[in-house]
Enzyme design. Sequence first.
Site, PDB file in Angstrom:
ATOM      1  N   LYS A   1      10.085 -26.002  21.807  1.00  0.00           N
ATOM      2  CA  LYS A   1      11.309 -26.426  22.504  1.00  0.00           C
ATOM      3  C   LYS A   1      10.995 -26.866  23.932  1.00  0.00           C
ATOM      4  CE  LYS A   1      14.106 -23.546  19.492  1.00  0.00           C
ATOM      5  NZ  LYS A   1      14.899 -22.327  19.242  1.00  0.00           N
TER       6      LYS A   1
ATOM      7  N   GLN B   1      16.395 -17.069  22.249  1.00  0.00           N
ATOM      8  CA  GLN B   1      15.704 -17.150  20.968  1.00  0.00           C
ATOM      9  C   GLN B   1      15.994 -15.898  20.139  1.00  0.00           C
ATOM     10  OE1 GLN B   1      14.122 -19.859  19.900  1.00  0.00           O
ATOM     11  NE2 GLN B   1      13.470 -18.941  17.979  1.00  0.00           N
TER      12      GLN B   1
ATOM     13  N   ASP C   1      22.931 -23.952  21.237  1.00  0.00           N
ATOM     14  CA  ASP C   1      22.623 -23.573  19.851  1.00  0.00           C
ATOM     15  C   ASP C   1      23.846 -23.751  18.941  1.00  0.00           C
ATOM     16  OD1 ASP C   1      20.022 -22.740  19.087  1.00  0.00           O
ATOM     17  OD2 ASP C   1      20.201 -20.933  20.318  1.00  0.00           O
TER      18      ASP C   1
HETATM   19  N1  GUN Z   1      15.625 -18.380  15.708  1.00  0.00           N
HETATM   20  C1  GUN Z   1      15.421 -19.118  14.582  1.00  0.00           C
HETATM   21  N2  GUN Z   1      16.108 -20.281  14.648  1.00  0.00           N
HETATM   22  C2  GUN Z   1      16.758 -20.280  15.832  1.00  0.00           C
HETATM   23  C3  GUN Z   1      17.617 -21.216  16.470  1.00  0.00           C
HETATM   24  O1  GUN Z   1      17.949 -22.285  15.958  1.00  0.00           O
HETATM   25  N3  GUN Z   1      18.061 -20.854  17.697  1.00  0.00           N
HETATM   26  C4  GUN Z   1      17.728 -19.670  18.283  1.00  0.00           C
HETATM   27  N4  GUN Z   1      18.242 -19.394  19.492  1.00  0.00           N
HETATM   28  N5  GUN Z   1      16.948 -18.779  17.715  1.00  0.00           N
HETATM   29  C5  GUN Z   1      16.451 -19.092  16.500  1.00  0.00           C
END
Ligand code: GUN
Length: 279
Positions: A52, A96, A119
């Site tokens: 990211k 996350q 998100d």
């Molecule tokens: N953990 C696995 N997929 C995601 C996601 O799309 N966003 C976040 N914040 N955590 C994750």
Amino acid sequence: MTQIIDGKRIAQEIKDEQKRQAELLREAGKEVALAVIQVGEDPASTVYVNNKKKACAYIGIRSLSYELPEDTSEAELLALIEELNEDDEVNGILVQLPLPPQINADRVIRAISPKKDVDGFHPENVGKLAIGEPGFVSCTPAGIIQLLKRSGIRIEGAHCVIIGRSNIVGKPMALLMLRENATVTVTHSKTKNLKEICREADILIAALGKPQFITSEYVREGAVVIDVGIHRDADNKLCGDVKYDEVSPHTSAITPVPGGVGPMTIAMLMNNCIEAVLM
Ligand code: GUN
């Protein structure tokens, strides 16, 4: 011959579009900034978070990195989120998941300002999606819509069968497919006659989280198959929820793992960050 849907290429195309958008915003005096919070050192989470941050660097989005220790309390994390909610220079906040057991993920998701919820997990944004109002949409399902559209696959009128009903993928996927005028069936671990239902799909979306579960028995000849899973097989090779080699000859289009849905999730996160500046 089946069409292999190249998520890596499509995500790159989108990121190049975003790079230009971010430049235009900068020229207008608006910088895009994303706060990325990771609690603990789960290795898979570290890989995702680094990807990211790399995407942010490529596009020209400022990423602010918060790496908190595994024993961080919920109160400490909520205090950081509150601070970032108030910070005008921060447009998006990403925590996350998963979080360590002492922290309640639902409370954390609700603490993020819906205007910075890139998100798309906050109940306000989920509700907006349900009633067809603009808001942040969960990145993986949004990425799947883009994959289909940019591969020339018609969604309107198609029967879309989704396997899995998670808040992050299955449920928002169903709502997005409805918005695109598909006929939608959502199946899950308690569904009876799963094979028969899957065989009725024009578009089959596998998000059940079981390695190579979907065999050719689940797939109608000529269907489109989208694989959301990501696992390691016995040889430590990446694989999805779909038994790719067996299923792909029966499809008209299919996503590989890796290089299918995965890269699109990050591209859609970047989209949400750019949208956040315009809110
Ligand atoms: N953990 C696995 N997929 C995601 C996601 O799309 N966003 C976040 N914040 N955590 C994750």
